[in-house]
Enzyme design. Structure first.
Site, short mmCIF file in Angstrom:
data_model
loop_
_atom_site.label_atom_id
_atom_site.label_comp_id
_atom_site.label_asym_id
_atom_site.label_seq_id
_atom_site.Cartn_x
_atom_site.Cartn_y
_atom_site.Cartn_z
N ARG A 86 0.49 -1.39 0.28
CA ARG A 86 -0.39 -0.05 -0.05
C ARG A 86 0.85 1.35 -0.37
NH1 ARG A 86 -1.53 1.78 4.37
NH2 ARG A 86 -1.43 0.14 5.97
N ASP A 114 -6.54 19.14 -14.90
CA ASP A 114 -7.02 17.20 -15.43
C ASP A 114 -6.17 17.23 -16.89
OD1 ASP A 114 -8.07 15.51 -16.36
OD2 ASP A 114 -9.12 15.28 -14.82
#
Length: 378
Positions: free
Chosen positions: A46, A170
């Site tokens: 993780r 973005d």
């Protein structure tokens, strides 16, 4: 090193001693420690995994960033990004946003105390008029989804820096092959890696790329704490996809330009939204800040019956929700990507029942035109 070479050799770190040309898939959840207080550099997947690290270092280099984090989806990346902000913080965002971002902002982030104003970020005066003491960031898509509006990143960056605001861009539609927001002054770049970076419609992924070490430290902490990291196998798929990013973007753009011109001449098409057409209002801004126009087209037909005909008749082009893959896909924004955006807001932006969005793939453009021709009819 040239961008095309970076796509293939973006991270030259070797993770094993077998001589493997391709980075291995380290399909493990955890890593053994050599001794007390010692680490191989990897402790738990993780936090970091060698396959994902290879991908992240490649993306960071392609985007000219300091660091990159790979997430399980683009929305997971934006969700983690929102954790940088506190209740009462205000964000100004493009008003023609991907519907998933809009849904997150107004149904999840707003519940957590964040406030948003959506404005036409291609009009800088609108941005400045909405800045207030609580404003912390400017969040822009360029080109926007689905109306293909373009924002001048360098100009907006100057505003952000003068007001001590984060500039978030973005860059999904153009990728770092055609546009490098960090070089134009952005602080954080977002990607839905599912789209052009992966390029094959076979996996979900998302990225945050940051410009400096302070942002990297803040977001790495959020990343390991919230846990939406990209799996080793999906990381490997993205590594494979990126190797052909440059050649795919060039060919898809060529196809899109020819299709946009053809659509512009069709009697049943009222308007075509493609940044690469000289008639696009933001064409000059695009030429200044980007090296290409991408392969996304939106177009409005004359009535909703024509929409139904197209979606039910296309054979080669597939009616599906996504973009950026080698297969051409057509999407109906009001029922798919932007279904959760209030109708009044959709209509104000031109996202009406006659609008279709086309992600142009790698098929022969003559076949794509033939498919649209039979679907549109006379």
């Amino acid at each position: 090193m040239d961008f095309k070479t970076l796509c293939i050799h973006g991270n030259e770190v070797k993770y094993d001693d077998t001589g493997s040309i391709i980075v291995p898939i380290f399909q493990t959840a955890t890593f053994a420690h050599p001794g007390v207080g010692q680490s191989t550099g990897y402790d738990y997947s993780r936090v970091q995994n060698p396959t994902r690290e290879h991908l992240e270092k490649t993306i960071a280099r392609l985007e000219s960033g300091f660091d990159a984090m790979a997430f399980s989806s683009g929305m997971a990346a934006i969700t983690a990004l929102m954790e940088m902000f506190s209740p009462g913080d205000h964000i100004i965002a493009s008003d023609d946003l991907y519907g998933g971002s809009h849904r997150l902002f107004y149904n999840i982030s707003a519940k957590n105390g964040l406030t948003f104003d959506l404005v036409n970020t291609s009009d800088v005066s609108q941005i400045e008029s909405y800045i207030r003491p609580q404003t912390k960031a400017l969040f822009i898509e360029t080109p926007t989804n689905p109306m293909m509006q373009v924002t001048d990143i360098a100009l907006v960056s100057r505003i952000a820096k003068s007001r001590n605001l984060l500039l978030i861009v973005d860059n999904t539609f153009l990728t770092p092959y055609f546009q490098k927001p960090i070089e134009l002054g952005a602080d954080i770049v977002i990607h839905s890696g599912t789209k052009y970076l992966g390029g094959h419609n076979d996996t979900l992924a998302g990225f945050l790329v940051v410009a400096n070490d302070q942002l990297a430290e803040r977001l790495r902490f959020i990343y390991k704490t919230t846990g939406a990291c990209l799996s080793p196998f999906d990381s490997w798929l993205l590594i494979r996809g990126i190797k052909t990013l440059a050649v795919r973007m060039e060919r898809q753009q060529e196809n899109a330009y020819q299709l946009a011109q053809w659509l512009s001449r069709h009697s049943k098409v009222k308007k075509v939204y493609f940044v690469g057409l000289a008639t696009h209002p933001d064409y000059e801004v695009s030429k200044r800040q980007s090296t290409g126009f991408g392969a996304m087209i939106s177009f409005e037909v004359r009535d909703e019956e024509t929409v139904k005909d197209v979606l039910e008749r296309v054979a080669l082009i597939q009616y599906a929700e996504s973009l950026g893959g080698v297969e051409s896909l057509i999407t109906y924004p009001v029922m798919q990507t932007h279904a959760d955006v209030p109708e009044e807001q959709r209509e104000a932006k031109g996202i009406n029942g006659r609008l279709l969005r086309l992600s142009v793939g790698l098929e022969a453009v003559e076949d794509l035109i033939a498919d649209l021709e039979q679907a549109l009819g006379v």
